[in-house]
Scaffold this motif. Structure first.
Motif, PDB file in Angstrom:
ATOM      1  N   GLU A  80      47.486  13.530 -47.845  1.00 51.73           N
ATOM      2  CA  GLU A  80      48.737  13.400 -47.095  1.00 51.73           C
ATOM      3  C   GLU A  80      49.257  11.967 -47.163  1.00 51.73           C
ATOM      4  O   GLU A  80      50.462  11.730 -47.111  1.00 51.73           O
ATOM      5  N   LEU A  81      48.340  11.023 -47.253  1.00 53.71           N
ATOM      6  CA  LEU A  81      48.679   9.605 -47.346  1.00 53.71           C
ATOM      7  C   LEU A  81      48.170   9.069 -48.682  1.00 53.71           C
ATOM      8  O   LEU A  81      47.011   9.276 -49.033  1.00 53.71           O
ATOM      9  N   VAL A  82      49.053   8.403 -49.424  1.00 55.27           N
ATOM     10  CA  VAL A  82      48.659   7.712 -50.649  1.00 55.27           C
ATOM     11  C   VAL A  82      48.823   6.222 -50.413  1.00 55.27           C
ATOM     12  O   VAL A  82      49.818   5.776 -49.830  1.00 55.27           O
ATOM     13  N   ILE A  83      47.848   5.455 -50.850  1.00 50.54           N
ATOM     14  CA  ILE A  83      47.847   4.006 -50.662  1.00 50.54           C
ATOM     15  C   ILE A  83      47.839   3.341 -52.030  1.00 50.54           C
ATOM     16  O   ILE A  83      47.136   3.787 -52.947  1.00 50.54           O
ATOM     17  N   THR A  84      48.605   2.289 -52.187  1.00 53.31           N
ATOM     18  CA  THR A  84      48.543   1.490 -53.403  1.00 53.31           C
ATOM     19  C   THR A  84      48.753   0.030 -53.049  1.00 53.31           C
ATOM     20  O   THR A  84      48.813  -0.331 -51.871  1.00 53.31           O
ATOM     21  N   LEU A  85      48.867  -0.809 -54.083  1.00 56.18           N
ATOM     22  CA  LEU A  85      48.979  -2.254 -53.882  1.00 56.18           C
ATOM     23  C   LEU A  85      50.362  -2.713 -54.334  1.00 56.18           C
ATOM     24  O   LEU A  85      51.031  -2.036 -55.113  1.00 56.18           O
ATOM     25  N   ASN A  86      50.748  -3.883 -53.880  1.00 63.21           N
ATOM     26  CA  ASN A  86      52.048  -4.481 -54.174  1.00 63.21           C
ATOM     27  C   ASN A  86      52.499  -4.255 -55.620  1.00 63.21           C
ATOM     28  O   ASN A  86      51.848  -4.705 -56.563  1.00 63.21           O
ATOM     29  N   VAL A 140      50.671  -0.046 -61.943  1.00 63.02           N
ATOM     30  CA  VAL A 140      49.957   0.980 -61.173  1.00 63.02           C
ATOM     31  C   VAL A 140      50.663   1.258 -59.853  1.00 63.02           C
ATOM     32  O   VAL A 140      50.794   2.429 -59.445  1.00 63.02           O
ATOM     33  N   GLY A 141      51.135   0.226 -59.177  1.00 60.53           N
ATOM     34  CA  GLY A 141      51.838   0.452 -57.922  1.00 60.53           C
ATOM     35  C   GLY A 141      53.091   1.282 -58.117  1.00 60.53           C
ATOM     36  O   GLY A 141      53.342   2.250 -57.372  1.00 60.53           O
ATOM     37  N   ARG A 142      53.876   0.920 -59.122  1.00 58.83           N
ATOM     38  CA  ARG A 142      55.108   1.669 -59.385  1.00 58.83           C
ATOM     39  C   ARG A 142      54.793   3.102 -59.814  1.00 58.83           C
ATOM     40  O   ARG A 142      55.439   4.059 -59.359  1.00 58.83           O
ATOM     41  N   ALA A 144      55.264  -7.923 -49.254  1.00 56.17           N
ATOM     42  CA  ALA A 144      55.940  -8.992 -48.520  1.00 56.17           C
ATOM     43  C   ALA A 144      56.945  -8.444 -47.524  1.00 56.17           C
ATOM     44  O   ALA A 144      57.541  -9.214 -46.767  1.00 56.17           O
ATOM     45  N   ALA A 145      57.150  -7.124 -47.520  1.00 60.43           N
ATOM     46  CA  ALA A 145      58.097  -6.499 -46.593  1.00 60.43           C
ATOM     47  C   ALA A 145      57.413  -5.381 -45.823  1.00 60.43           C
ATOM     48  O   ALA A 145      57.828  -4.216 -45.887  1.00 60.43           O
ATOM     49  N   PRO A 146      56.341  -5.689 -45.082  1.00 63.19           N
ATOM     50  CA  PRO A 146      55.608  -4.622 -44.397  1.00 63.19           C
ATOM     51  C   PRO A 146      56.421  -4.020 -43.262  1.00 63.19           C
ATOM     52  O   PRO A 146      57.277  -4.677 -42.659  1.00 63.19           O
ATOM     53  N   THR A 147      56.122  -2.769 -42.973  1.00 67.50           N
ATOM     54  CA  THR A 147      56.773  -2.049 -41.885  1.00 67.50           C
ATOM     55  C   THR A 147      55.785  -1.548 -40.840  1.00 67.50           C
ATOM     56  O   THR A 147      56.172  -1.292 -39.697  1.00 67.50           O
ATOM     57  N   THR A 200      48.497  -4.926 -42.996  1.00 69.24           N
ATOM     58  CA  THR A 200      49.883  -4.476 -43.046  1.00 69.24           C
ATOM     59  C   THR A 200      50.162  -3.615 -44.263  1.00 69.24           C
ATOM     60  O   THR A 200      49.524  -3.747 -45.309  1.00 69.24           O
ATOM     61  N   PHE A 201      51.162  -2.750 -44.104  1.00 69.76           N
ATOM     62  CA  PHE A 201      51.601  -1.860 -45.176  1.00 69.76           C
ATOM     63  C   PHE A 201      53.113  -1.709 -45.128  1.00 69.76           C
ATOM     64  O   PHE A 201      53.718  -1.689 -44.042  1.00 69.76           O
ATOM     65  N   GLU A 202      53.703  -1.562 -46.295  1.00 64.87           N
ATOM     66  CA  GLU A 202      55.081  -1.113 -46.390  1.00 64.87           C
ATOM     67  C   GLU A 202      55.020   0.390 -46.637  1.00 64.87           C
ATOM     68  O   GLU A 202      54.474   0.825 -47.669  1.00 64.87           O
ATOM     69  N   VAL A 203      55.541   1.169 -45.720  1.00 63.00           N
ATOM     70  CA  VAL A 203      55.368   2.620 -45.768  1.00 63.00           C
ATOM     71  C   VAL A 203      56.669   3.288 -46.209  1.00 63.00           C
ATOM     72  O   VAL A 203      57.741   3.061 -45.639  1.00 63.00           O
ATOM     73  N   PHE A 204      56.545   4.115 -47.242  1.00 64.02           N
ATOM     74  CA  PHE A 204      57.652   4.937 -47.721  1.00 64.02           C
ATOM     75  C   PHE A 204      57.362   6.381 -47.334  1.00 64.02           C
ATOM     76  O   PHE A 204      56.351   6.949 -47.746  1.00 64.02           O
ATOM     77  N   SER A 205      58.255   6.968 -46.553  1.00 62.59           N
ATOM     78  CA  SER A 205      58.090   8.368 -46.169  1.00 62.59           C
ATOM     79  C   SER A 205      58.626   9.267 -47.264  1.00 62.59           C
ATOM     80  O   SER A 205      59.514   8.893 -48.027  1.00 62.59           O
TER      81      SER A 205
END
Length: 251
Positions: free
Chosen positions: A121-127, A145-147, A185-188, A245-250
């Protein structure tokens, strides 16, 4: 009106979503997750959530003094040990070449296949951006890899993209609800780092061979300073609590 009045307070970070059970972390190299978010992973596994790791490479080009055929297996062992410290027992490697990962269909397909296998349900990656906050240049591997992970979260749910995956028994998985980017650099959003911070230090320390090649600083001192410093830097935006911190995209 003085400068103090004009100064705006930092935007508060929201707590990470909690209504999920399975997460998949996809990064380029051994140690990426340990530098990026392992204190959060420790908190999640403590809560009974399932977290699996997928690494695009074995980090075989990461130590100048070790040939890739020696370095790769060593770094794989260190990665499995570091994952175990924070409660992660599933660690997979995609065997892309360290240092020369190319963004493209092959990488997207491999990550989409991993998402279909693990059904998170949640995928995590790096900058995935060109720089680390405009201060330091990011590596091509992290960007690719992040993209590709952000794209593959959608690819995994579309049966007409990479139909060969269905032929391999990997049915579409459209259940990814968020992609969370560590090191942004833009965490939410953020996770309280306090419960998992000591294990995060020990987890990063498992990459001892890499760290000893990277710095002359005493390894534990280096790991503790790096992770504690990053967590404390986020505290002002998270109610005074040290945070990952994470920048989260729903989705």
């Amino acid at each position: 009106m003085n400068d103090q009045t004009n100064r705006q307070s930092p935007v508060r970070l929201e707590p990470m979503p909690e209504d999920w059970q399975r997460a998949l972390a996809v990064v380029a190299h051994p140690d990426d997750l340990e530098y990026g978010c392992s204190a959060a992973v420790a908190a999640w596994t403590d809560a009974g959530r399932d977290v699996a790791y997928v690494l695009a490479t074995r980090g075989e080009a990461g130590i100048d003094t070790l040939a890739p055929d020696v370095c790769g297996p060593l770094r794989e062992r260190e990665q499995r040990a570091s994952a175990a410290v924070v409660g992660v027992g599933v660690v997979e490697f995609l065997d892309h070449r360290d240092g020369v990962i190319e963004y493209g269909l092959g990488l997207r397909r491999d990550i989409a296949a991993a998402i279909r296998r693990h059904r998170p349900e949640l995928v995590i990656t790096l900058n995935h951006r060109d720089t680390w906050g405009g201060v330091a240049w990011n590596t091509p591997d992290h960007v690719a890899v992040g993209r590709a992970t952000l794209d593959a979260a959608a690819d995994a749910g579309n049966r007409w993209i990479f139909p060969e995956l269905v032929e391999q028994g990997l049915e579409p998985w459209n259940g990814v609800r968020w992609v969370a980017v560590a090191g942004s650099a833009a965490p939410t959003h953020a996770v309280d780092a306090t419960p998992g911070l000591e294990r995060a230090v020990r987890s990063l320390l498992e990459h001892r061979t890499y760290i000893e090649a990277l710095t002359d600083q005493e390894p534990e001192e280096y790991c503790r300073a790096f992770l504690t410093g990053n967590a404390q830097a986020a505290a002002e935006r998270f109610g005074g609590r040290p945070a990952v911190t994470f920048e989260v995209f729903s989705r």
